[in-house]
Each structure stands twice: as C-alpha cells, then as structure tokens.
Write a protein that holds these residues in place. Structure first.
Motif, short mmCIF file in Angstrom:
data_model
loop_
_atom_site.label_atom_id
_atom_site.label_comp_id
_atom_site.label_asym_id
_atom_site.label_seq_id
_atom_site.Cartn_x
_atom_site.Cartn_y
_atom_site.Cartn_z
N UNK A 135 0.77 -1.19 0.04
CA UNK A 135 0.08 -0.33 -0.15
C UNK A 135 0.80 1.13 -0.07
N UNK A 136 1.95 1.42 0.71
CA UNK A 136 2.80 2.30 0.88
C UNK A 136 3.37 2.55 -0.49
N UNK A 137 3.98 1.50 -1.22
CA UNK A 137 4.34 1.65 -2.40
C UNK A 137 3.49 2.28 -3.74
N UNK A 138 2.36 2.05 -3.28
CA UNK A 138 1.20 2.48 -4.40
C UNK A 138 1.21 4.06 -3.99
N UNK A 139 0.86 4.28 -2.58
CA UNK A 139 0.90 5.68 -2.16
C UNK A 139 2.06 6.43 -2.74
N UNK A 140 3.26 5.74 -2.62
CA UNK A 140 4.58 6.52 -3.02
C UNK A 140 4.33 6.86 -4.49
N UNK A 141 4.05 5.88 -5.28
CA UNK A 141 3.96 6.05 -6.75
C UNK A 141 3.11 7.34 -7.12
N UNK A 142 1.81 7.23 -6.21
CA UNK A 142 0.75 8.20 -6.54
C UNK A 142 1.19 9.74 -6.32
N UNK A 143 2.06 9.72 -5.29
CA UNK A 143 2.53 10.99 -4.78
C UNK A 143 3.69 11.64 -5.69
N UNK A 144 4.43 10.59 -5.77
CA UNK A 144 5.73 10.84 -7.04
C UNK A 144 5.25 11.69 -8.13
N UNK A 145 4.24 10.73 -8.95
CA UNK A 145 3.83 10.99 -10.19
C UNK A 145 2.97 12.49 -9.96
N UNK A 146 2.31 12.80 -8.91
CA UNK A 146 1.59 14.12 -8.74
C UNK A 146 2.74 15.11 -8.62
N UNK A 147 3.69 14.97 -7.74
CA UNK A 147 4.73 15.93 -7.52
C UNK A 147 5.58 16.26 -8.55
N UNK A 148 6.05 14.95 -9.25
CA UNK A 148 6.79 15.28 -10.51
C UNK A 148 6.00 16.13 -11.60
N UNK A 149 4.96 15.52 -11.81
CA UNK A 149 3.94 16.39 -12.85
C UNK A 149 3.82 17.73 -12.47
N UNK A 150 3.75 18.15 -11.61
CA UNK A 150 3.47 19.80 -10.88
C UNK A 150 4.84 20.41 -11.26
#
Length: 262
Positions: free
Chosen positions: A126-141
C-alpha cells in the motif's frame, strides 16, 4: 595554513553548489502533525510551483476519490477517499503544503486506513502504491512549473536579444547621420570658401555664403548631439549585453532543472 584555508574554501564552495543543485522528485517518510493527527506521512518536495497551484492540483486529485474534501489554510482533508491501488478500504487523507524557500514547497500526506497509517513497514504494498501516486503528482507539478518558467526565461532572452538589435540599429543610424552631417559640413565649407574668394560678390552671393556658414555650425551642433546620443546608446548596449549573458546562463540553468523532472 594556506592549504587549510584552501581546503575550507573548496568545502564551502562545494556545499554552496550542493544547496543550489536541482534535486529529482523523491518521497521520504516521516512523522508529521496535520490537523491534530500526528502520524507517519509521505513527504515530497515540489519545485517552482506556488502553494496555490499545489493545493488546487492535490484537491482535484482528492475530489476524484472522495465526495467530502475540506480545505483549511494550507491543509486539506478527505474522508472516505477510495485509492484502489493503495487499499481496498476507504481512506482518510490529511495533507499539508508548506513553503520551504523561494523555489520549493513541501507536501506532506497521511493516509489512514481506519486508525492505522499507511507506512513502509505496516503496509509495504500500500505504501509503494501511495509513493507512486504522490511521486507522479509531485513530479508532474514540478515539471509543469519548470516548463512554464523555462518558457518565460526563453521569452525574456528573446526580448533582450530583440532590444539589443534595436539599439545596434540606432547606433548604425546615428553613425550614418554623423557621416552625412560631416559630408554636409565639407560641402558647405567649400561653398563658403569659394564665395569668399570671389571678387565683387553681390548681395545674393553674400547671403548664400552666410547660409553656408550657418549650416556648418548647425551640422557641427548636430554631430555633437548625435555623438552624445551614440555614447548613451553604447552604454545601454553594454548593459544589455551583460543582461543577455546572464539570461543565457539562466536559460541553461532552467533547461537543466526541467530535465530533472522528465
């Protein structure tokens, strides 16, 4: 002693470069307090984007997954948020945006499954999925903000280059006017000298000689004025050239920063 000073200087120089080096998007895990909830959170640094842009973007992501999203200052809270990649259960999400410096903001997010936070130890998948979600959001911004900044820097560089060309054209025009005025002076001086040598010069000839002499004086004044104008333009050109070189470096720096988020 000199070697020690040199080593210290190089160490400080390296540190200063490290401070300003652009960092790639990276998720860390630490305990933070958001809206009276103190739990393990996923934390990420976002570059160039404003607090408003980050909050707007993250709130939009929460609204896709929860009907109940509230914002209070720099904090956002979502209840019953469905992140299927993180958990099969609805989550409570607590997020906060904080300004770190002129260029960076920090986004902290707590994902709660019931009363249990999503962490790397308690829920690795679950943490890995949350990490991927947050990474993609932050990186795109960060990528979008740096793309906009790079575009603005290139536009500013183009504007400076355009201004410099205009100034050089003005100098060229001033040179032509000076050259023309000098040519007119020579022509009028010859006219005046020729008329002065003539014997029994009539009134018309005297007036013509006087006009020629007046024109010489006018052109001399014109040349002085043009030379002052040219001097000011050349000073302005030097300043613009310095600005242009600095802006070229800024553009290269912005290009490198943008590459980090590709």
């Amino acid at each position: 002693m000199k070697k020690l000073h040199k080593a210290l200087f190089l160490s400080l120089l390296f540190c200063s470069f490290s401070l300003f080096a652009q960092e790639a998007t990276k998720i860390t895990e630490k305990v933070v307090e958001i809206s009276d909830i103190k739990e393990s959170a996923l934390v990420v640094k976002i570059n160039r984007a404003s607090s408003k842009e980050i909050q707007k973007g993250f709130k939009a992501e929460l609204k896709k997954r929860s009907k109940d999203v509230n914002t209070s200052g720099k904090e956002m809270i979502a209840s019953a948020a469905m992140f299927e990649s993180i958990s099969t259960q609805e989550l409570k999400v607590f997020a906060r945006v904080e300004k770190l410096n002129e260029y960076d903001h920090e986004l902290s997010v707590i994902f709660l499954s019931g009363e249990t936070p999503v962490t790397s130890t308690k829920n690795p998948s679950g943490y890995k999925a949350a990490e991927t979600f947050l990474y993609n959001f932050a990186n795109n911004i960060s990528k979008s903000a740096n793309a906009s900044f790079l575009k603005a820097e290139k536009k500013a560089l183009k504007s400076l280059d355009k201004d410099l060309k205009k100034l050089n054209k003005k100098v060229s025009k001033a040179d032509k006017k000076i050259s023309q005025a000098e040519s007119n002076i020579n022509k009028n001086k010859k006219t005046a000298e020729k008329l002065e040598k003539e014997k029994n010069l009539d009134a018309k000839g005297i007036d013509k000689r006087a006009d020629a002499e007046k024109d010489v004086l006018k052109d001399r004044e014109k040349i002085e004025s043009l030379k002052k104008e040219k001097n000011n333009l050349e000073k302005e050109i030097k300043d613009k050239e310095k600005d242009l070189k600095k802006k070229e470096k800024d553009v290269k720096s912005a290009e490198k920063a943008y590459e980090v988020y590709k």
